[in-house]
Every structure is written in structure tokens, then in C-alpha cells.
Design a protein around this motif. Structure first.
Motif, PDB file in Angstrom:
ATOM      1  N   GLU A 121       0.820  -1.212   0.000  1.00  0.00           N
ATOM      2  CA  GLU A 121       0.000   0.000   0.000  1.00  0.00           C
ATOM      3  C   GLU A 121       0.855   1.263   0.000  1.00  0.00           C
ATOM      4  OE1 GLU A 121       0.208  -1.351   4.390  1.00  0.00           O
ATOM      5  OE2 GLU A 121       0.178  -2.220   2.372  1.00  0.00           O
ATOM      6  N   HIS A 122       2.016   1.204   0.651  1.00  0.00           N
ATOM      7  CA  HIS A 122       2.917   2.355   0.667  1.00  0.00           C
ATOM      8  C   HIS A 122       3.601   2.526  -0.691  1.00  0.00           C
ATOM      9  CE1 HIS A 122       2.651   3.443   4.918  1.00  0.00           C
ATOM     10  NE2 HIS A 122       2.578   2.149   5.168  1.00  0.00           N
ATOM     11  N   ASP A 123       3.974   1.420  -1.293  1.00  0.00           N
ATOM     12  CA  ASP A 123       4.596   1.464  -2.610  1.00  0.00           C
ATOM     13  C   ASP A 123       3.641   2.101  -3.618  1.00  0.00           C
ATOM     14  OD1 ASP A 123       6.770   0.921  -4.306  1.00  0.00           O
ATOM     15  OD2 ASP A 123       5.807  -0.889  -5.050  1.00  0.00           O
ATOM     16  N   TRP A 124       2.374   1.738  -3.539  1.00  0.00           N
ATOM     17  CA  TRP A 124       1.366   2.273  -4.454  1.00  0.00           C
ATOM     18  C   TRP A 124       1.159   3.767  -4.236  1.00  0.00           C
ATOM     19  CZ3 TRP A 124      -3.471   4.554  -3.953  1.00  0.00           C
ATOM     20  CH2 TRP A 124      -4.218   4.645  -5.128  1.00  0.00           C
ATOM     21  N   LEU A 125       1.063   4.188  -2.987  1.00  0.00           N
ATOM     22  CA  LEU A 125       0.856   5.606  -2.678  1.00  0.00           C
ATOM     23  C   LEU A 125       2.047   6.453  -3.120  1.00  0.00           C
ATOM     24  CD1 LEU A 125      -0.746   5.276   0.884  1.00  0.00           C
ATOM     25  CD2 LEU A 125      -1.880   6.131  -1.175  1.00  0.00           C
ATOM     26  N   ARG A 126       3.231   5.939  -2.932  1.00  0.00           N
ATOM     27  CA  ARG A 126       4.433   6.683  -3.303  1.00  0.00           C
ATOM     28  C   ARG A 126       4.570   6.806  -4.823  1.00  0.00           C
ATOM     29  NH1 ARG A 126       9.324   5.633   0.697  1.00  0.00           N
ATOM     30  NH2 ARG A 126       8.237   5.726   2.690  1.00  0.00           N
ATOM     31  N   SER A 127       4.080   5.809  -5.539  1.00  0.00           N
ATOM     32  CA  SER A 127       4.256   5.793  -6.995  1.00  0.00           C
ATOM     33  C   SER A 127       3.412   6.843  -7.702  1.00  0.00           C
ATOM     34  CB  SER A 127       3.908   4.407  -7.556  1.00  0.00           C
ATOM     35  OG  SER A 127       2.510   4.138  -7.436  1.00  0.00           O
ATOM     36  N   GLU A 128       2.408   7.405  -7.026  1.00  0.00           N
ATOM     37  CA  GLU A 128       1.552   8.397  -7.665  1.00  0.00           C
ATOM     38  C   GLU A 128       2.369   9.582  -8.172  1.00  0.00           C
ATOM     39  OE1 GLU A 128      -2.310  11.296  -6.834  1.00  0.00           O
ATOM     40  OE2 GLU A 128      -1.449  10.132  -5.186  1.00  0.00           O
ATOM     41  N   LEU A 129       3.346  10.004  -7.406  1.00  0.00           N
ATOM     42  CA  LEU A 129       4.169  11.149  -7.788  1.00  0.00           C
ATOM     43  C   LEU A 129       4.878  10.881  -9.122  1.00  0.00           C
ATOM     44  CD1 LEU A 129       5.251  13.953  -6.713  1.00  0.00           C
ATOM     45  CD2 LEU A 129       7.256  12.664  -5.965  1.00  0.00           C
ATOM     46  N   THR A 130       5.476   9.702  -9.240  1.00  0.00           N
ATOM     47  CA  THR A 130       6.172   9.356 -10.478  1.00  0.00           C
ATOM     48  C   THR A 130       5.201   9.240 -11.642  1.00  0.00           C
ATOM     49  OG1 THR A 130       7.838   8.142  -9.204  1.00  0.00           O
ATOM     50  CG2 THR A 130       7.731   7.703 -11.566  1.00  0.00           C
ATOM     51  N   HIS A 131       4.018   8.697 -11.389  1.00  0.00           N
ATOM     52  CA  HIS A 131       3.015   8.559 -12.454  1.00  0.00           C
ATOM     53  C   HIS A 131       2.635   9.919 -13.032  1.00  0.00           C
ATOM     54  CE1 HIS A 131       2.802   4.387 -11.802  1.00  0.00           C
ATOM     55  NE2 HIS A 131       1.926   4.365 -10.819  1.00  0.00           N
ATOM     56  N   ILE A 132       2.539  10.920 -12.165  1.00  0.00           N
ATOM     57  CA  ILE A 132       2.202  12.270 -12.629  1.00  0.00           C
ATOM     58  C   ILE A 132       3.272  12.774 -13.590  1.00  0.00           C
ATOM     59  CG2 ILE A 132       1.881  14.680 -11.936  1.00  0.00           C
ATOM     60  CD1 ILE A 132       0.820  13.609  -9.238  1.00  0.00           C
ATOM     61  N   VAL A 133       4.533  12.590 -13.198  1.00  0.00           N
ATOM     62  CA  VAL A 133       5.640  13.076 -14.035  1.00  0.00           C
ATOM     63  C   VAL A 133       5.724  12.280 -15.336  1.00  0.00           C
ATOM     64  CG1 VAL A 133       8.105  13.572 -14.123  1.00  0.00           C
ATOM     65  CG2 VAL A 133       6.883  13.778 -11.950  1.00  0.00           C
ATOM     66  N   VAL A 134       5.545  10.971 -15.258  1.00  0.00           N
ATOM     67  CA  VAL A 134       5.574  10.141 -16.467  1.00  0.00           C
ATOM     68  C   VAL A 134       4.515  10.614 -17.462  1.00  0.00           C
ATOM     69  CG1 VAL A 134       5.102   7.841 -17.406  1.00  0.00           C
ATOM     70  CG2 VAL A 134       6.535   8.081 -15.376  1.00  0.00           C
ATOM     71  N   HIS A 135       3.344  10.925 -16.957  1.00  0.00           N
ATOM     72  CA  HIS A 135       2.256  11.403 -17.824  1.00  0.00           C
ATOM     73  C   HIS A 135       2.666  12.680 -18.555  1.00  0.00           C
ATOM     74  CE1 HIS A 135      -1.834  12.281 -19.161  1.00  0.00           C
ATOM     75  NE2 HIS A 135      -1.652  13.509 -18.730  1.00  0.00           N
ATOM     76  N   GLU A 136       3.280  13.606 -17.842  1.00  0.00           N
ATOM     77  CA  GLU A 136       3.677  14.878 -18.445  1.00  0.00           C
ATOM     78  C   GLU A 136       4.830  14.692 -19.433  1.00  0.00           C
ATOM     79  OE1 GLU A 136       1.998  17.628 -18.100  1.00  0.00           O
ATOM     80  OE2 GLU A 136       0.636  16.726 -16.635  1.00  0.00           O
ATOM     81  N   VAL A 137       5.776  13.837 -19.102  1.00  0.00           N
ATOM     82  CA  VAL A 137       6.891  13.567 -20.002  1.00  0.00           C
ATOM     83  C   VAL A 137       6.397  12.880 -21.270  1.00  0.00           C
ATOM     84  CG1 VAL A 137       9.011  12.213 -20.301  1.00  0.00           C
ATOM     85  CG2 VAL A 137       8.638  13.508 -18.181  1.00  0.00           C
ATOM     86  N   THR A 138       5.509  11.923 -21.112  1.00  0.00           N
ATOM     87  CA  THR A 138       4.942  11.222 -22.268  1.00  0.00           C
ATOM     88  C   THR A 138       4.286  12.201 -23.237  1.00  0.00           C
ATOM     89  OG1 THR A 138       4.521   9.245 -20.928  1.00  0.00           O
ATOM     90  CG2 THR A 138       3.334   9.411 -23.001  1.00  0.00           C
ATOM     91  N   ALA A 139       3.610  13.197 -22.680  1.00  0.00           N
ATOM     92  CA  ALA A 139       2.862  14.148 -23.504  1.00  0.00           C
ATOM     93  C   ALA A 139       3.752  14.971 -24.419  1.00  0.00           C
ATOM     94  CB  ALA A 139       2.047  15.071 -22.609  1.00  0.00           C
ATOM     95  N   VAL A 140       5.027  15.184 -24.038  1.00  0.00           N
ATOM     96  CA  VAL A 140       5.904  16.042 -24.858  1.00  0.00           C
ATOM     97  C   VAL A 140       6.858  15.246 -25.740  1.00  0.00           C
ATOM     98  CG1 VAL A 140       5.796  17.907 -23.158  1.00  0.00           C
ATOM     99  CG2 VAL A 140       7.672  16.255 -23.053  1.00  0.00           C
ATOM    100  N   LEU A 141       6.822  13.925 -25.641  1.00  0.00           N
ATOM    101  CA  LEU A 141       7.712  13.100 -26.452  1.00  0.00           C
ATOM    102  C   LEU A 141       7.083  12.771 -27.799  1.00  0.00           C
ATOM    103  CD1 LEU A 141       9.044  10.498 -23.845  1.00  0.00           C
ATOM    104  CD2 LEU A 141      10.350  12.346 -24.917  1.00  0.00           C
ATOM    105  N   PRO A 142       7.900  12.611 -28.837  1.00  0.00           N
ATOM    106  CA  PRO A 142       7.392  12.153 -30.125  1.00  0.00           C
ATOM    107  C   PRO A 142       6.744  10.773 -29.971  1.00  0.00           C
ATOM    108  CG  PRO A 142       9.624  12.999 -30.353  1.00  0.00           C
ATOM    109  CD  PRO A 142       9.348  12.892 -28.886  1.00  0.00           C
ATOM    110  N   GLU A 143       5.787  10.479 -30.800  1.00  0.00           N
ATOM    111  CA  GLU A 143       5.025   9.231 -30.683  1.00  0.00           C
ATOM    112  C   GLU A 143       5.913   7.997 -30.644  1.00  0.00           C
ATOM    113  OE1 GLU A 143       1.680   7.306 -29.888  1.00  0.00           O
ATOM    114  OE2 GLU A 143       1.721   9.458 -30.303  1.00  0.00           O
TER     115      GLU A 143
END
Length: 205
Positions: A121-143
Motif C-alpha cells: 500500500e505504501h509502494d502504491w501511494l508513493r508511486s503516484e508522484l512518479t506517475h504524474i511526471v511520467v504522464h507529463e513527459v509522455t505528452a511532450v515526447l514524439p510518438e
């Protein structure tokens, strides 16, 4: 004297986490005292260990709470962001660290035993921060290179984190560097540009 019958176990756990997090923010990791936390809520240190099992598990719970606050802070910053979301990510990283110095440093000052298994449960809660950044990085990368976003994000976070540590410690000031956020942002842009260029080169080839 402890008030062992006043609260349920989940209530005591929450009280310890809330008060522990508050104490950690006040004094920092080096001066943190689990005994003081238990005393503040009117229970014995034995009660704290009965609830969490070990000191490390208690600190994990406190640091997980910091990750949750950090993720919330980042989402708020992105919601208010107008335009350059990568800049907003980097600026928010530094702002959270500065505003919550003791809590932020405690995440990295607390070294877990090699055989420690992070509760799911702690691993899952902590991973939210990285998921947010991954989403933003994905959005600016070429397909063609979007699949690299998770790996690229970890590298970017390491770079920004290093700049932030040097900033908080005063190392950049000693070096005569006055714009650590801009330096970190430049490294992030360089890395993203290299990823895009690699994709472009493959396409041309």
C-alpha cells in the motif's frame, strides 16, 4: 500514563502518523524521536511499536504521507500551470523541497535495511508522484519514443533531485551558481531534446 483504551488501533495509528509527521517537520530526521511522538498523543512508546512493529515501518508511514502531500502539491501546481508544463514540474519540485525542507530530506535521510520489503500500500501511494511526471513527459515526447517515458522520467528525476540537493545544501551558492532551477530545467530540456532527436534520426534513416 497511556490511554490504551481510549482509541481503536486504526485511530491510534492515524494519530501517531499525523503527530509524527508534524514532529518530523519541526525537528528534522536527525532529531526525530518516536518516543516524543508517542508522548505527545498520550501513549507509551510500546504502543507505537505494537502498532507499527518497527521504527523503520513508522518512518516509512511518515515518509509516505510526505509523498502524498507532494503529489497533491504537484497536481495543484499543474492545474494552475499556464503554458510550459515541464517548467511547472521542475519549479514545483524545488518549491516543495524548500517549503517542506525537513520532510523532504527525511525521505532520503532514512535508509532502510537491505532486507526491508516495502508494504504494497505504501509502494502504491508513493508511486503516484512518479506517475504524474511520467504522464507529463509522455505528452511532450514524439510518438515513436513515448514508450521510453518511464525510464526517461527516472533519469530526469535523478537530475532534478541532484540539483535540488545542491541548492538546499548551499553548494550551488558556494560555486557561484544563482539559478539552480534554470540549470535543472536546462538539463531536462537537453534530455528531452536528445530523445526527440534520436527518434528523428531513426525516421530519417
Amino acid at each position: 500514563m497511556g490511554r490504551r483504551s481510549d482509541h481503536s488501533r486504526p485511530e491510534i495509528e492515524r494519530m501517531l502518523v499525523v503527530e509524527g509527521h508534524k514532529h518530523l517537520a519541526e525537528v528534522g530526521f536527525a532529531r526525530f524521536s518516536a518516543r516524543e511522538v508517542a508522548k505527545r498523543i498520550g501513549y507509551s512508546i510500546g504502543t507505537l511499536y505494537n502498532v507499527f512493529g518497527t521504527y523503520d515501518r513508522f518512518l516509512v508511514a511518515l515518509n509516505t504521507r510526505t509523498f502524498q502531500l507532494w503529489a497533491k502539491d504537484l497536481r495543484t501546481a499543474l492545474d494552475a500551470c499556464e503554458g510550459d508544463r515541464i517548467r511547472c514540474l521542475v519549479e514545483s519540485y524545488f518549491q516543495f523541497a524548500h517549503a517542506n525542507r525537513n520532510l523532504w530530506l527525511a525521505i532520503y535521510d532514512h535508509h532502510l535495511p537491505a532486507d526491508f520489503v516495502m508494504p504494497e500500500e505504501h509502494d502504491w501511494l508513493r508511486s503516484e508522484l512518479t506517475h504524474i511526471v511520467v504522464h507529463e513527459v509522455t505528452a511532450v515526447l514524439p510518438e515513436a519514443v513515448k514508450a521510453q517515458a518511464p525510464t526517461l522520467t527516472r533519469s530526469l528525476l535523478a537530475s532534478v533531485h541532484g540539483h535540488c540537493v545542491f541548492d538546499l545544501s548551499g553548494s550551488f551558492t558556494l560555486m557561484g551558481q544563482e539559478e539552480p532551477v534554470e540549470m535543472a530545467l536546462a538539463r531536462v530540456r537537453d534530455t528531452l531534446a536528445m530523445a526527440a532527436a534520436t527518434e528523428d534520426g531513426q525516421a530519417r534513416g
